[in-house]
Structures are given as structure tokens and as C-alpha cells.
Enzyme design. Sequence first.
Site, PDB file in Angstrom:
ATOM      1  N   LYS A   1      -3.348   1.776 -24.044  1.00  0.00           N
ATOM      2  CA  LYS A   1      -4.050   1.219 -25.206  1.00  0.00           C
ATOM      3  C   LYS A   1      -3.074   1.249 -26.373  1.00  0.00           C
ATOM      4  O   LYS A   1      -2.156   2.072 -26.381  1.00  0.00           O
ATOM      5  CB  LYS A   1      -5.286   2.063 -25.552  1.00  0.00           C
TER       6      LYS A   1
ATOM      7  N   ASP B   1      -8.606  -6.336 -28.435  1.00  0.00           N
ATOM      8  CA  ASP B   1      -9.684  -5.347 -28.576  1.00  0.00           C
ATOM      9  C   ASP B   1     -10.229  -5.597 -29.990  1.00  0.00           C
ATOM     10  O   ASP B   1     -10.079  -6.706 -30.520  1.00  0.00           O
ATOM     11  CB  ASP B   1      -9.148  -3.921 -28.392  1.00  0.00           C
TER      12      ASP B   1
HETATM   13  P1  NDP Z   1     -14.397  -7.588 -32.230  1.00  0.00           P
HETATM   14  O1  NDP Z   1     -13.387  -7.219 -33.238  1.00  0.00           O
HETATM   15  O2  NDP Z   1     -14.447  -8.983 -31.737  1.00  0.00           O
HETATM   16  O3  NDP Z   1     -15.858  -7.227 -32.750  1.00  0.00           O
HETATM   17  C1  NDP Z   1     -16.172  -5.922 -33.111  1.00  0.00           C
HETATM   18  C2  NDP Z   1     -17.604  -5.885 -33.600  1.00  0.00           C
HETATM   19  O4  NDP Z   1     -17.996  -4.540 -33.747  1.00  0.00           O
HETATM   20  C3  NDP Z   1     -17.779  -6.537 -34.966  1.00  0.00           C
HETATM   21  O5  NDP Z   1     -19.073  -7.037 -35.053  1.00  0.00           O
HETATM   22  C4  NDP Z   1     -17.551  -5.356 -35.898  1.00  0.00           C
HETATM   23  O6  NDP Z   1     -18.135  -5.506 -37.183  1.00  0.00           O
HETATM   24  C5  NDP Z   1     -18.234  -4.256 -35.142  1.00  0.00           C
HETATM   25  N1  NDP Z   1     -17.617  -2.973 -35.499  1.00  0.00           N
HETATM   26  C6  NDP Z   1     -16.326  -2.625 -35.337  1.00  0.00           C
HETATM   27  N2  NDP Z   1     -16.095  -1.396 -35.812  1.00  0.00           N
HETATM   28  C7  NDP Z   1     -17.278  -0.982 -36.313  1.00  0.00           C
HETATM   29  C8  NDP Z   1     -17.692   0.206 -36.939  1.00  0.00           C
HETATM   30  N3  NDP Z   1     -16.828   1.216 -37.142  1.00  0.00           N
HETATM   31  N4  NDP Z   1     -18.991   0.305 -37.292  1.00  0.00           N
HETATM   32  C9  NDP Z   1     -19.871  -0.720 -37.066  1.00  0.00           C
HETATM   33  N5  NDP Z   1     -19.521  -1.874 -36.476  1.00  0.00           N
HETATM   34  C10 NDP Z   1     -18.249  -1.998 -36.100  1.00  0.00           C
HETATM   35  O7  NDP Z   1     -14.186  -6.559 -31.025  1.00  0.00           O
HETATM   36  P2  NDP Z   1     -14.684  -6.664 -29.518  1.00  0.00           P
HETATM   37  O8  NDP Z   1     -15.989  -7.367 -29.446  1.00  0.00           O
HETATM   38  O9  NDP Z   1     -13.551  -7.161 -28.718  1.00  0.00           O
HETATM   39  O10 NDP Z   1     -14.860  -5.126 -29.145  1.00  0.00           O
HETATM   40  C11 NDP Z   1     -16.110  -4.449 -29.286  1.00  0.00           C
HETATM   41  C12 NDP Z   1     -16.114  -3.217 -28.404  1.00  0.00           C
HETATM   42  O11 NDP Z   1     -15.926  -3.615 -27.037  1.00  0.00           O
HETATM   43  C13 NDP Z   1     -15.014  -2.196 -28.676  1.00  0.00           C
HETATM   44  O12 NDP Z   1     -15.510  -0.900 -28.391  1.00  0.00           O
HETATM   45  C14 NDP Z   1     -13.945  -2.556 -27.648  1.00  0.00           C
HETATM   46  O13 NDP Z   1     -13.100  -1.463 -27.364  1.00  0.00           O
HETATM   47  C15 NDP Z   1     -14.828  -2.911 -26.465  1.00  0.00           C
HETATM   48  N6  NDP Z   1     -14.225  -3.725 -25.427  1.00  0.00           N
HETATM   49  C16 NDP Z   1     -13.644  -4.927 -25.713  1.00  0.00           C
HETATM   50  C17 NDP Z   1     -13.120  -5.694 -24.698  1.00  0.00           C
HETATM   51  C18 NDP Z   1     -12.555  -7.047 -24.941  1.00  0.00           C
HETATM   52  O14 NDP Z   1     -12.195  -7.718 -23.966  1.00  0.00           O
HETATM   53  N7  NDP Z   1     -12.462  -7.525 -26.182  1.00  0.00           N
HETATM   54  C19 NDP Z   1     -13.115  -5.230 -23.307  1.00  0.00           C
HETATM   55  C20 NDP Z   1     -13.835  -3.990 -23.103  1.00  0.00           C
HETATM   56  C21 NDP Z   1     -14.338  -3.282 -24.142  1.00  0.00           C
HETATM   57  P3  NDP Z   1     -17.180  -5.751 -38.452  1.00  0.00           P
HETATM   58  O15 NDP Z   1     -16.727  -7.172 -38.307  1.00  0.00           O
HETATM   59  O16 NDP Z   1     -18.051  -5.520 -39.635  1.00  0.00           O
HETATM   60  O17 NDP Z   1     -16.061  -4.771 -38.361  1.00  0.00           O
HETATM   61  O1  2IT Z   2     -11.168  -2.027 -23.488  1.00  0.00           O
HETATM   62  C1  2IT Z   2     -10.762  -2.955 -22.752  1.00  0.00           C
HETATM   63  O2  2IT Z   2     -10.924  -2.941 -21.534  1.00  0.00           O
HETATM   64  C2  2IT Z   2     -10.091  -4.081 -23.399  1.00  0.00           C
HETATM   65  N1  2IT Z   2      -9.993  -4.109 -24.620  1.00  0.00           N
HETATM   66  C3  2IT Z   2      -9.492  -5.174 -22.562  1.00  0.00           C
HETATM   67  C4  2IT Z   2      -8.137  -4.781 -22.060  1.00  0.00           C
HETATM   68  C5  2IT Z   2      -7.368  -5.858 -21.353  1.00  0.00           C
HETATM   69  O3  2IT Z   2      -6.218  -5.562 -21.005  1.00  0.00           O
HETATM   70  O4  2IT Z   2      -7.871  -6.958 -21.140  1.00  0.00           O
END
Ligand code: NDP
Ligand code: 2IT
Length: 457
Positions: free
Chosen positions: A136, A176
Site C-alpha cells: 500500500k 484508493d
Molecule cells: P474515493 O476517494 O473515491 O471516495 C472516498 C469516499 O469516502 C468519499 O465519499 C469520501 O468523502 C469518503 N471519506 C473518505 N475519508 C473519509 C473520512 N475520514 N470520513 C468520512 N468520509 C470519508 O475512495 P474509494 O471509494 O476508492 O475508497 C473507499 C474505501 O474503499 C476506502 O476504505 C478504500 O481503501 C476502499 N477500497 C477501495 C478500492 C478501490 O478499488 N478504489 C478497493 C478496495 C477497497 P470526502 O469526499 O468528503 O472525503
Molecule cells: O484496497 C484495495 O484493495 C485497493 N485500493 C485496490 C488495490 C489495487 O491494486 O487494485
Amino acid sequence: MISATGGPPRVEEFVREFMNRFIARNAGQTEFHQAVGEVVESVAPFVLAHPEYLESRILERLTEPDRLILFRVTWQDDAGHVHVNRAWRVQFNNSIGPYKGGMRFHPSVSSSILKFLGFEQVFKNSLTGLPMGGAKGGSDFDPKGKSDREVMRFCHALMTELQRYIGEDVDVPAGDIGVGQREISFLFGQYKRLNNRFAGILTGKGLSFGGSLIRKEATGYGCVYFMERMLETKSESVEGKTCAVSGSGNVALYAIEKLIDMGARPVTASDSEGFIHDPAGIDRDKLEWLKQLKEVERGRIRLYAEQFPGVAFHRGERPWGVPAQLAFPCATQNELDERDARRLIDNGVIAVAEGANMPCTLAATGMLLRARVAVGTAKAANAGGVAVSGLEQSQNALRISWSAEEVDRRLQDIMTNIHARAAQYGYEDDGYINYVRGANIGGFVKVAEAMLAYGVV
Ligand code: NDP
Ligand code: 2IT
């Protein structure tokens, strides 16, 4: 660790002693303690039953990253002012494949958060069945309010250093929180410029330069597929269910999309300012508006309540008090605590699928497990994103592109297999499937076997 009598100590004593030493070595890194504590508790009986794991110190090795790279990123804003940020890459474990995992840009990013995420990624990637190690990375850079050019200069500066440590057979970062296609494109462009190589060194790329169809959708879609597999074991389905979803980023938007496709009724979405409650349900048209707001205009969720009638915006609150049968925490770590779990249970929730990484606190998870709610733990339920990243790597290596249908079919197969593997190790005496324990053991076994096979490395 082996008791004075030479036999294995009791499980609780083993966990306590292990965690005491671990916490002393990683003082103050509370998120990392939380992630490791849960895994160690799950795998302890298994490890104690296999002395070779104890003797080879597999758990000590698995909880110490291979390396943690920390570097300064210096960049200029549009007014010419100079800024300094910190960036990291935690290469956690490459026993079963090249390091793989996302990059997060958020002011809260710290070595504790990245170590917890890198550690979780090792098990998640193992569960996918694909040859990927765990890593990460990220930065305390805050993309909010920055212009595209500022984000570009930051990404170029970050890649100028990061390029030394990555490669298609070494370490393949992705997105992420705060890192989507815009950022991946800037990062890829700078890598290519510096190295004069066009190679699959990042995933989540644009479709015109080696990206995979369905990667953007994969985490959210996969999370709903996992939920469906859990519900099938209860002779239930997502169809017709009211769903509470948090977040409005990449994961949340595509979880909502798949829920609509499958006939469910998602009624909430959120960001760090609060959540919207739309009792009529977020439908396809509203979702298209929301995608435009979040993916193109980078606007705030409260605007949804101004746009559509009958919608309330709850400032500073989380959606877990809204009555729902299914819950999908898709925002960030520790966004669902014991009080939230209580409210969900009181409102009759039957299953939770974690789209975010470690969204439930340990106390919340414990409460949900005791209430016999199905808990689709993050390592299993959100593995669809990295799984399609793995498929993007395969397509890049073969220099081909699969159709959306082909990738989606493979994603569904992978989620079904992950569910089966987590269930295999998760059954309890009363027939309840503890996916938390099942995913931890299921992910652990393959990595531990490879580590044993390598000898003392
Ligand atoms: P994005 O940046 O696209 O979206 C994040 C969302 O979560 C936004 O709505 C954001 O709101 C909110 N958020 C972030 N931090 C906070 C906080 N501290 N308190 C409240 N709301 C918060 O990220 P992703 O959708 O990609 O990621 C979301 C989650 O999914 C994370 O935990 C990530 O690790 C996990 N994840 C992502 C993957 C991927 O492929 N993208 C794969 C697997 C897991 P705001 O805009 O106000 O910050
Ligand atoms: O938390 C996760 O699994 C991710 N943010 C995606 C990682 C990746 O390599 O696609």
C-alpha cells in the site's frame, strides 16, 4: 512462545503475548494494531495446531513489512508557492506474487494507516487466488480544492521518486481514496517519460492506455456479488432489500449501481460532511446525476438533497441509524462503531458487506458477529477491485483486452470462490458462517505455505 512445559500455550495467552510484543514494537500505530489483532486472534488456533508455523516465526514475519519507503514530495501550486508532502510505499509481503495495492491521497495518511492497509492487502490478494503480494502507499497530500494542474504537478513529483521502486514484476500500485483515474493517468505519464517504457506498472489505467474494462466498477460490483453469495446461504437475495450505503466515491457509486441493477433499494450515500437519506431510493437517473457530481464536478453530497425532492441531508452524521436490511460501509476505516452496530441490529439488519477497508471497529464487528448478522469482511467483500487489477495485469502482459462481459464473468467467479473459501474456514457449530475468521485463515494459509517453502528468508 512455546510454554514452559513445551506444549502450546492456550490460545488467549498466545494472542495476548504476541500482541504485547507487537504493540511494543509498533508503539502508537493504532490502526495497524487493530488490523493485526483481528488476524492474530483468528489464526492463532490454526498456528498453534501447526508447530512448523510457530518454529518458523511465520506470524512475526507476516506482521513486519518487507520494507517501508518514505520520501519527500516537493511541488508548486498554481501561484508558484512551494509545498512539501510526505509519501510512502509499504511493500509488505511478496511471497505469492509481486507487491500489489493502492495509493491513498488524504491528509490523514500515516505509516500506521498504510501498514494496516498493506497488511490487509496481503490476505485479500491471497484470497483472490491470483498471484499478487500485498502493498500500500500514499501521501498526506489533500487533492480537495486543488486544480487539475496542481494535482498533475504533485503526481509527477511523486512518481519521480516512486518509479525507482515499482515495476510490473516488482510492485504495481493502483488507486484508493483520493486516487482515481485522473491521478493514475498523471502517474503513468510520468513513469513512461522517465523510463521510456510502456508497461503495466500501474492498474486502474485509462482504457486508451492499457486499462481494463470494469476496473472502475469492480470493487462496488464485487461487494454486491459477495453480499448476494452471503444471502444465498440464508435463502435470501438482495432483490427488494433496503440498503444503507456510506461514501460517494468509487466504491460506493458502483455498489449503488449494482444494487439498482439487482432490484435493491439503496437509500443513503455520504461524504465527510454528512449523509443523504432518499427514502424513495436512489434510482438510475439519480445515480447518473450523482456520478456527474462526484466524478466530474467533484461536488459535495449535500447537493443531492437540494436537487431531488423528499431527500434529507444529515450534517455530521453517518447513515447507520436509517432502517435497512443490508449495510455497505464504503467510505473509510472505523466509520461504523459499536453504537452504529447497535442501531443497525435494532433496525433488523441481516448482513453487512464492507466495501471500505476496516470500516467496522473491532467492537462493532464483535457485536454484529454475536448478533449473528452476516459480516462480509473487507478482505473478502472488497477484493473485487484488486482482483480486476490482477486481470488488468494479465491483459497487459498478454497485450490483449477482454470484453466487459468477460471481465465481469471472471469477477463474479472470483467473488464466488472467495466466498466459498471464507465459508470453508468460517463455519461455526450452530451453522453460522463467521466470514471474519474464515477470510483471515483462508488468506493466511497460502501465504504461510509459500513462506515455509522458502526457508528462513
Ligand atoms: P474515493 O476517494 O473515491 O471516495 C472516498 C469516499 O469516502 C468519499 O465519499 C469520501 O468523502 C469518503 N471519506 C473518505 N475519508 C473519509 C473520512 N475520514 N470520513 C468520512 N468520509 C470519508 O475512495 P474509494 O471509494 O476508492 O475508497 C473507499 C474505501 O474503499 C476506502 O476504505 C478504500 O481503501 C476502499 N477500497 C477501495 C478500492 C478501490 O478499488 N478504489 C478497493 C478496495 C477497497 P470526502 O469526499 O468528503 O472525503
Ligand atoms: O484496497 C484495495 O484493495 C485497493 N485500493 C485496490 C488495490 C489495487 O491494486 O487494485
